[in-house]
Design a protein around this motif. Structure first.
Motif, PDB file in Angstrom:
ATOM      1  N   ALA A  16       0.858  -1.185   0.000  1.00  0.00           N
ATOM      2  CA  ALA A  16       0.000   0.000   0.000  1.00  0.00           C
ATOM      3  C   ALA A  16       0.895   1.236   0.000  1.00  0.00           C
ATOM      4  N   PRO A  17       0.394   2.353  -0.547  1.00  0.00           N
ATOM      5  CA  PRO A  17       1.209   3.582  -0.515  1.00  0.00           C
ATOM      6  C   PRO A  17       1.522   3.973   0.930  1.00  0.00           C
ATOM      7  N   VAL A  18       2.719   4.490   1.148  1.00  0.00           N
ATOM      8  CA  VAL A  18       3.088   4.917   2.505  1.00  0.00           C
ATOM      9  C   VAL A  18       3.461   6.398   2.485  1.00  0.00           C
ATOM     10  N   ARG A  19       3.287   7.055   3.640  1.00  0.00           N
ATOM     11  CA  ARG A  19       3.695   8.466   3.737  1.00  0.00           C
ATOM     12  C   ARG A  19       5.118   8.512   4.265  1.00  0.00           C
ATOM     13  N   ARG A  20       5.976   9.155   3.496  1.00  0.00           N
ATOM     14  CA  ARG A  20       7.372   9.245   3.933  1.00  0.00           C
ATOM     15  C   ARG A  20       7.479  10.025   5.231  1.00  0.00           C
ATOM     16  N   LEU A  21       8.446   9.645   6.052  1.00  0.00           N
ATOM     17  CA  LEU A  21       8.692  10.408   7.281  1.00  0.00           C
ATOM     18  C   LEU A  21       9.220  11.789   6.907  1.00  0.00           C
ATOM     19  N   ARG A  22       8.861  12.765   7.718  1.00  0.00           N
ATOM     20  CA  ARG A  22       9.440  14.100   7.504  1.00  0.00           C
ATOM     21  C   ARG A  22      10.930  14.036   7.880  1.00  0.00           C
ATOM     22  N   PRO A  23      11.723  15.014   7.414  1.00  0.00           N
ATOM     23  CA  PRO A  23      13.163  14.996   7.750  1.00  0.00           C
ATOM     24  C   PRO A  23      13.368  14.937   9.273  1.00  0.00           C
ATOM     25  N   PRO A  24      14.429  14.270   9.707  1.00  0.00           N
ATOM     26  CA  PRO A  24      14.636  14.062  11.142  1.00  0.00           C
ATOM     27  C   PRO A  24      14.714  15.356  11.944  1.00  0.00           C
ATOM     28  N   LEU A  25      15.263  16.402  11.330  1.00  0.00           N
ATOM     29  CA  LEU A  25      15.368  17.673  12.075  1.00  0.00           C
ATOM     30  C   LEU A  25      13.984  18.242  12.370  1.00  0.00           C
ATOM     31  N   VAL A  26      13.098  18.130  11.380  1.00  0.00           N
ATOM     32  CA  VAL A  26      11.740  18.638  11.561  1.00  0.00           C
ATOM     33  C   VAL A  26      11.037  17.850  12.663  1.00  0.00           C
ATOM     34  N   ARG A  27      11.216  16.525  12.654  1.00  0.00           N
ATOM     35  CA  ARG A  27      10.542  15.684  13.652  1.00  0.00           C
ATOM     36  C   ARG A  27      11.110  15.972  15.043  1.00  0.00           C
ATOM     37  N   ALA A  28      12.448  16.168  15.103  1.00  0.00           N
ATOM     38  CA  ALA A  28      13.053  16.500  16.400  1.00  0.00           C
ATOM     39  C   ALA A  28      12.495  17.834  16.903  1.00  0.00           C
ATOM     40  N   ALA A  29      12.329  18.789  15.966  1.00  0.00           N
ATOM     41  CA  ALA A  29      11.804  20.109  16.363  1.00  0.00           C
ATOM     42  C   ALA A  29      10.377  19.972  16.896  1.00  0.00           C
ATOM     43  N   LEU A  30       9.581  19.087  16.257  1.00  0.00           N
ATOM     44  CA  LEU A  30       8.211  18.876  16.728  1.00  0.00           C
ATOM     45  C   LEU A  30       8.212  18.330  18.159  1.00  0.00           C
ATOM     46  N   TRP A  31       9.078  17.369  18.388  1.00  0.00           N
ATOM     47  CA  TRP A  31       9.148  16.775  19.735  1.00  0.00           C
ATOM     48  C   TRP A  31       9.602  17.826  20.758  1.00  0.00           C
ATOM     49  N   LEU A  32      10.583  18.644  20.358  1.00  0.00           N
ATOM     50  CA  LEU A  32      11.083  19.660  21.282  1.00  0.00           C
ATOM     51  C   LEU A  32      10.013  20.714  21.568  1.00  0.00           C
ATOM     52  N   ALA A  33       9.183  20.998  20.555  1.00  0.00           N
ATOM     53  CA  ALA A  33       8.091  21.955  20.785  1.00  0.00           C
ATOM     54  C   ALA A  33       7.110  21.367  21.811  1.00  0.00           C
ATOM     55  N   PHE A  34       6.862  20.064  21.671  1.00  0.00           N
ATOM     56  CA  PHE A  34       5.980  19.394  22.640  1.00  0.00           C
ATOM     57  C   PHE A  34       6.605  19.463  24.034  1.00  0.00           C
ATOM     58  N   ALA A  35       7.928  19.251  24.112  1.00  0.00           N
ATOM     59  CA  ALA A  35       8.624  19.304  25.405  1.00  0.00           C
ATOM     60  C   ALA A  35       8.503  20.708  26.013  1.00  0.00           C
ATOM     61  N   LEU A  36       8.648  21.719  25.134  1.00  0.00           N
ATOM     62  CA  LEU A  36       8.532  23.107  25.613  1.00  0.00           C
ATOM     63  C   LEU A  36       7.137  23.356  26.186  1.00  0.00           C
ATOM     64  N   LEU A  37       6.150  22.821  25.490  1.00  0.00           N
ATOM     65  CA  LEU A  37       4.770  22.977  25.943  1.00  0.00           C
ATOM     66  C   LEU A  37       4.579  22.351  27.328  1.00  0.00           C
ATOM     67  N   ILE A  38       5.092  21.124  27.493  1.00  0.00           N
ATOM     68  CA  ILE A  38       4.915  20.421  28.770  1.00  0.00           C
ATOM     69  C   ILE A  38       5.611  21.188  29.893  1.00  0.00           C
ATOM     70  N   VAL A  39       6.882  21.557  29.641  1.00  0.00           N
ATOM     71  CA  VAL A  39       7.632  22.265  30.687  1.00  0.00           C
ATOM     72  C   VAL A  39       6.973  23.617  30.976  1.00  0.00           C
ATOM     73  N   GLY A  40       6.468  24.284  29.907  1.00  0.00           N
ATOM     74  CA  GLY A  40       5.790  25.561  30.094  1.00  0.00           C
ATOM     75  C   GLY A  40       4.540  25.398  30.951  1.00  0.00           C
ATOM     76  N   LEU A  41       3.747  24.369  30.660  1.00  0.00           N
ATOM     77  CA  LEU A  41       2.533  24.132  31.442  1.00  0.00           C
ATOM     78  C   LEU A  41       2.880  23.852  32.903  1.00  0.00           C
ATOM     79  N   LEU A  42       3.919  23.050  33.099  1.00  0.00           N
ATOM     80  CA  LEU A  42       4.341  22.758  34.472  1.00  0.00           C
ATOM     81  C   LEU A  42       4.769  24.035  35.183  1.00  0.00           C
ATOM     82  N   GLY A  43       5.479  24.896  34.422  1.00  0.00           N
ATOM     83  CA  GLY A  43       5.934  26.163  34.996  1.00  0.00           C
ATOM     84  C   GLY A  43       4.761  27.035  35.406  1.00  0.00           C
ATOM     85  N   LEU A  44       3.715  27.047  34.531  1.00  0.00           N
ATOM     86  CA  LEU A  44       2.532  27.854  34.840  1.00  0.00           C
ATOM     87  C   LEU A  44       1.853  27.359  36.114  1.00  0.00           C
ATOM     88  N   SER A  45       1.744  26.035  36.239  1.00  0.00           N
ATOM     89  CA  SER A  45       1.012  25.501  37.383  1.00  0.00           C
ATOM     90  C   SER A  45       1.856  25.538  38.656  1.00  0.00           C
TER      91      SER A  45
END
Lengths: 224, 215
Positions: A16-45
């Motif tokens: 079946a057709p597959v969707r290629r993974l985005r470049p590793p740097l982009v995926r790492a940036a997405l994960w780091l943005a999620f990490a920033l969000l979590i740490v930010g939320l913790l900081g707020l609370s």
């Protein structure tokens, strides 16, 4: 065991057709943005530690903080690169310089200013709050990393899980340093180095199993 | 694990491929093969089944050569080839067509070859190969068929003995009587029973294929 030509037929029939993974740097940036969000939320609370502004004037504190943030960030980038089969193993070296910085600054701080027990003694409540921050920060990051890196299960499960552990450990230690007043040296050591070492070790020992929790590998494991 | 990290010896493509040396094909030919595979994989990612089958059929012999070089056993090598093909299938979304195909494939092949080596090591540490000298299996139940066949052969051989010898063997060996009981039951003397038993056993041995045939 089926014959190889039959296997090829079966695989081709399932192509079946597959969707290629985005470049590793982009995926790492997405994960780091999620990490920033979590740490930010913790900081707020939770709010920053009371003496943060005063601490920021100390070079060792700032260097240690930079060490843990950069180690977490670079370890995440390295993990996303290494999870791809065609990337060089040398990516493992990426977080090493900042890891050395983080370890040496923490070690230097402990040597020059060893505080066996803080002025208020061992504070159980604060230790428990530290633990809560640690779990709240690291659990979602760890899960997200496992899901985003699950394809590494078939290539370099241990190495990638260790690097992901270092990334989660570095960023969780940063959150702890920002939010908690760690006065006892032993506590600083445990919450910084201990966590990172534990995460890396767990990744190394249990990497394969961890990935199979989030994504059971295809037929290969069953054949093993 | 560590042995797997040694520099390997085959190569597919120039550039960052870790494999170099034994493949004597000209570099240009290898590069064009790599490009072909790269294009085929890009089409496969889009769902082109014909391209995908061609790619797998093309890479299988290459994977086999890599596996045989390390494993030296056709069965194990075929296991590694099939595992590698399954991995290629499972990871085909991780391939970036802008990059050479060779290193991507070779890493996957190496991982599966190492897996087979590990499985082989584990099997060797706790299993013993079964050869012709071994009885079928240790559990007595599994050998019942053989025992039944033996009993049948013995019964047949007994039928072919002279009546006196057969009766003596039956009383003394199968019914496990003492010489005195057997003498009472058969009406023969103890000495005669001894002689009949001795001759009967000797004849039985010949019939069952042991010792020399009767002259």
């Amino acid at each position: 065991m089926i014959a190889t030509p039959e296997l090829i037929e079966a695989l081709a029939a399932n192509a079946a057709p597959v969707r290629r993974l985005r470049p590793p740097l982009v995926r790492a940036a997405l994960w780091l943005a999620f990490a920033l969000l979590i740490v930010g939320l913790l900081g707020l609370s939770h709010g920053a530690r009371p003496d943060l502004a005063e601490r920021m004037r100390h070079a060792t504190f700032v260097l240690g903080l930079a060490g843990s943030v950069l180690t977490g960030t670079l370890a995440a980038v390295a993990a996303f690169f290494l999870s791809l089969p065609d990337r060089s193993r040398s990516w493992i070296l990426l977080p090493v310089p900042t890891l050395v910085l983080w370890l040496s600054v923490t070690g230097y701080g402990c040597l020059t200013n060893w505080v066996a027990i803080g002025p208020e003694g061992v504070r159980l409540a604060e230790t428990a709050r530290c633990f809560a921050t640690l779990v709240l920060a690291s659990a979602p990051l760890w899960l997200a990393a496992l899901v985003m890196l699950r394809h590494a299960a078939l290539v370099r499960p241990r190495l990638v899980a260790s690097l992901a552990g270092l990334a989660v450990g570095g960023l969780s230690a940063t959150a702890l340093t920002l939010f908690h007043d760690l006065s006892a040296t032993a506590m600083v050591l445990v919450w910084n180095i201990g966590i990172a070492a534990f995460a890396v070790g767990a990744g190394g020992v249990l990497g394969r199993r961890m990935f199979s929790w989030v994504a059971p590998p295809p037929a290969i494991a069953a054949r093993g | 694990m560590k042995s797997s990290d040694r520099k390997p010896r085959l190569t597919l493509a120039a550039g960052e491929s870790p494999f170099h040396g034994a493949d004597v094909r000209p570099a240009r030919e290898r590069a064009s093969r790599d490009l072909d595979w790269s294009i085929l994989m890009a089409r496969s990612q889009a769902g082109d089944r014909l391209a995908y089958r061609r790619l797998l059929e093309d890479v299988a012999p290459y994977l086999r050569a890599l596996a045989l070089e390390r494993l030296h056993d056709r069965g194990d090598a075929e296991d590694a080839v099939q595992d590698a093909l399954l991995t290629v299938h499972a990871l085909r979304h991780t391939y970036d067509p802008a990059r050479p195909f060779g290193p991507w494939l070779v890493t996957i092949a190496r991982r599966r070859i190492i897996d087979v080596l590990r499985r082989r090591g584990r099997a060797r540490s706790r299993e013993t190969a079964l050869d012709a000298e071994h009885e079928t299996f240790a559990a007595p139940g599994t050998n019942l068929g053989e025992a039944a066949a033996d009993a049948g052969a013995l019964r047949e051989a007994l039928e072919r003995l002279p009546a006196g010898q057969r009766r003596a063997l039956r009383l003394l060996k199968l019914e496990e009587m003492s010489l005195r009981e057997a003498a009472l039951a058969s009406g023969k003397s103890v000495a005669a029973l001894k002689v009949l038993t001795h001759r009967g056993l000797k004849r039985l041995r010949q019939l069952l294929g042991e010792g020399s045939p009767p002259k």
